[in-house]
Each structure stands twice: as structure tokens, then as C-alpha cells.
Design an enzyme around this catalytic site. Structure first.
Site, mmCIF file in Angstrom:
data_model
loop_
_atom_site.group_PDB
_atom_site.id
_atom_site.type_symbol
_atom_site.label_atom_id
_atom_site.label_comp_id
_atom_site.label_asym_id
_atom_site.label_seq_id
_atom_site.Cartn_x
_atom_site.Cartn_y
_atom_site.Cartn_z
ATOM 1 N N GLU A 175 -17.042 39.901 -95.069
ATOM 2 C CA GLU A 175 -18.367 40.406 -94.735
ATOM 3 C C GLU A 175 -19.280 39.255 -94.327
ATOM 4 O O GLU A 175 -19.880 38.599 -95.200
ATOM 5 C CB GLU A 175 -18.975 41.132 -95.935
ATOM 6 C CG GLU A 175 -18.231 42.388 -96.317
ATOM 7 C CD GLU A 175 -19.165 43.425 -96.931
ATOM 8 O OE1 GLU A 175 -19.188 44.545 -96.426
ATOM 9 O OE2 GLU A 175 -19.877 43.102 -97.890
ATOM 10 N N HIS A 233 -19.738 40.601 -103.840
ATOM 11 C CA HIS A 233 -20.574 41.018 -102.702
ATOM 12 C C HIS A 233 -21.717 40.012 -102.512
ATOM 13 O O HIS A 233 -22.302 39.530 -103.485
ATOM 14 C CB HIS A 233 -21.133 42.427 -102.940
ATOM 15 C CG HIS A 233 -21.730 43.014 -101.697
ATOM 16 N ND1 HIS A 233 -22.971 42.651 -101.248
ATOM 17 C CD2 HIS A 233 -21.244 43.889 -100.796
ATOM 18 C CE1 HIS A 233 -23.232 43.302 -100.116
ATOM 19 N NE2 HIS A 233 -22.185 44.062 -99.823
HETATM 20 P P1 PGA Z 1 -23.609 47.611 -94.020
HETATM 21 O O1 PGA Z 1 -23.199 47.045 -95.467
HETATM 22 O O2 PGA Z 1 -22.433 48.436 -93.527
HETATM 23 O O3 PGA Z 1 -24.826 48.450 -94.266
HETATM 24 O O4 PGA Z 1 -23.869 46.443 -93.146
HETATM 25 C C1 PGA Z 1 -21.905 46.605 -95.725
HETATM 26 C C2 PGA Z 1 -21.855 45.985 -97.107
HETATM 27 O O5 PGA Z 1 -22.810 45.321 -97.503
HETATM 28 O O6 PGA Z 1 -20.852 46.155 -97.834
#
Ligand code: PGA
Length: 251
Positions: A164, A92
Site C-alpha cells: 500500500e 497498516h
Molecule cells: P483506499 O484505502 O482504498 O481508500 O485508498 C486502502 C487502505 O487504506 O487499506
């Protein structure tokens, strides 16, 4: 097609708050073919596991590559299995940025997790600067190849990729929402990751989730984009009605 929807609760939710969440979630969630995973903080895991009849699996947000030993504050894959965890988020961007996790360390974590039989939710994503400099694909490719280095054929079956874009992840302040990518931008990157999966992992159907401000308002648009197999959800996964709406997706 069923979707995979993963809650990333981050550093939120005591056991009491999780129970309140599930009491409310139960009122909204329908029977669904979608696969739902809730990645909870370690201390809340027993509570989350107890509520699994609501139709989800227990996930974790971190794992250490070593089996045991002198790693104060860390947790091993075996310990996660012991806590009934079946999936774990690795790579992440918050861990990359806040704890200096590099691709080779992430690769070691992935190897330890798959060896223990855990499903890995492997996150990759570019920052705003990297996108602006036109380096999105270069960055994603490097993260993907180095993170997936020397992962055995069997293990690859247990890997899910989460795209992401770092600039789209919500910062936790609802008054300052992050921008979300356009559908065409998501489609372009997911097609690129699909190709990488075929080439590097020899896998044509590795699930690819989208993450970054995915919520109850935009998920229907996101879920119909080609090569989007689900979502990794932060902020919206803390609100039972919002998260249940996403899990109830049916198309
Ligand atoms: P968010 O976070 O949906 O609050 O943007 C997603 C993540 O960091 O996995």
C-alpha cells in the site's frame, strides 16, 4: 486465477449501516472463486458474521500482541478468534502514522496472530517523500524484514502481504482523490516483494495484494498485473455495488 479481495472498512459502519450494505451487496454479488474478506470494526462483527452466506470471511483491523492484561482499549488474538475472525490487518500505514506502531511492535502482533491461527494481512508501503527520495525499495525491505523477523516456517503459510503506497491511499474526501501508481510502478514493486518473499520466507507464492485507491474503475487493470494476487480496498469497499463489482472479477 482467483483473487483475494479484502475490504478495510476502517472506522466506518454501524451494525444498521452494515445490514443496509449487505442488503444492497446481495443484489450485485455473484458466485465467485475469489476469496473475499471483510475487515469490520469490532462492534459490527456479529452483524457481519451473520451475513457470511454472501460468501466472505470476517476480518479485523487490529490485534494486540499480548494474550490478555492491562492494555486498555486493545483486543487479543484469542478474542478475535472468539468473535469468529479468521484474518487480521497488521502494519497498516494509518496505524503506523497515527498510533506510532513500529516494525518490532508489528512483528510481535504478527507472531501473536499467527500463533492463534489467524491469517495475517501484513501491510507495507512507502510515503510520497520516501518515493521521491528514491528510498522505496529500502523502506519496503526494512518493513518486510523487521515485520517478518523470526516467523516460523508453518506460520508463513498464513501470511498475505499488502503493498500500500501511502501516497495512493484515499484520504476519505471523494473530491480530492489520491494519485494511483502506474501499472509499471505496481509491477516493479510487486516483483520486488515476490523476490523478498522467496529469499526471506522461502515462499514462492506468498499472496501479494495491492492497496491504495483500488476501486471499481481501475481494478481490472490492476488485477492483470503480474504478481498482483488481489486488492486491499478502503473507500470503495463501503459502496456495495463497487465492492461487489471487484469481488465478481472473473478472468
Ligand atoms: P483506499 O484505502 O482504498 O481508500 O485508498 C486502502 C487502505 O487504506 O487499506
Amino acid at each position: 486465477m482467483s483473487k483475494m479481495i479484502v475490504a478495510n472498512w476502517k472506522m466506518n459502519m454501524t451494525s444498521a449501516q452494515a445490514n443496509e450494505f449487505f442488503d444492497e451487496y446481495a443484489k450485485h454479488i455473484k458466485k465467485t472463486k475469489n476469496k473475499v474478506v471483510i475487515c469490520a470494526p469490532f462492534t459490527t462483527m456479529p452483524t457481519v458474521f451473520k451475513r457470511r452466506r454472501l460468501g466472505f470471511k470476517l476480518g479485523a483491523q487490529n490485534v494486540h500482541p499480548a494474550e490478555n492484561g492491562t492494555h486498555t482499549g486493545e483486543i487479543s488474538a484469542k478474542m478475535l478468534v472468539d468473535a469468529k475472525v479468521t484474518s487480521v490487518i497488521i502494519g497498516h500505514s494509518e496505524r503506523r502514522a497515527q498510533f506510532g506502531e513500529c516494525n518490532s511492535f508489528i512483528n510481535a502482533k504478527i507472531k501473536a496472530a499467527v500463533a492463534a491461527g489467524l491469517q495475517v494481512i501484513f501491510c507495507i508501503g512507502e510515503t510520497a517523500d520516501e518515493r521521491e527520495m528514491g528510498k522505496t525499495f529500502e523502506v519496503l525491505k526494512k518493513q518486510f524484514i523487521e515485520g517478518m523477523a523470526d516467523i516460523g516456517a508453518e506460520a508463513k503459510k498464513n501470511i498475505v502481504i499488502a503493498y500500500e503506497p501511502v501516497w495512493a491511499i484515499s484520504g476519505g474526501d471523494p473530491n480530492k482523490p489520491s494519485p494511483t501508481p502506474k501499472s509499471a510502478e505496481i509491477a516493479e514493486v510487486h516483483a520486488f516483494i515476490r523476490k523478498l518473499g522467496k529469499k526471506q520466507l522461502k515462499s514462492s507464492r506468498i499472496p501479494i495484494l495491492y492497496g491504495g485507491s483500488a476501486n471499481d474503475k481501475n481494478f481490472k487493470e490492476i488485477f492483470v498485473i503480474e504478481n498482483v494476487d488481489g486488492a486491499l480496498v478502503g473507500g470503495a469497499s463501503l459502496v456495495p455495488s463497487k465492492f461487489a463489482a471487484m469481488c465478481n472479477f472473473n478472468k
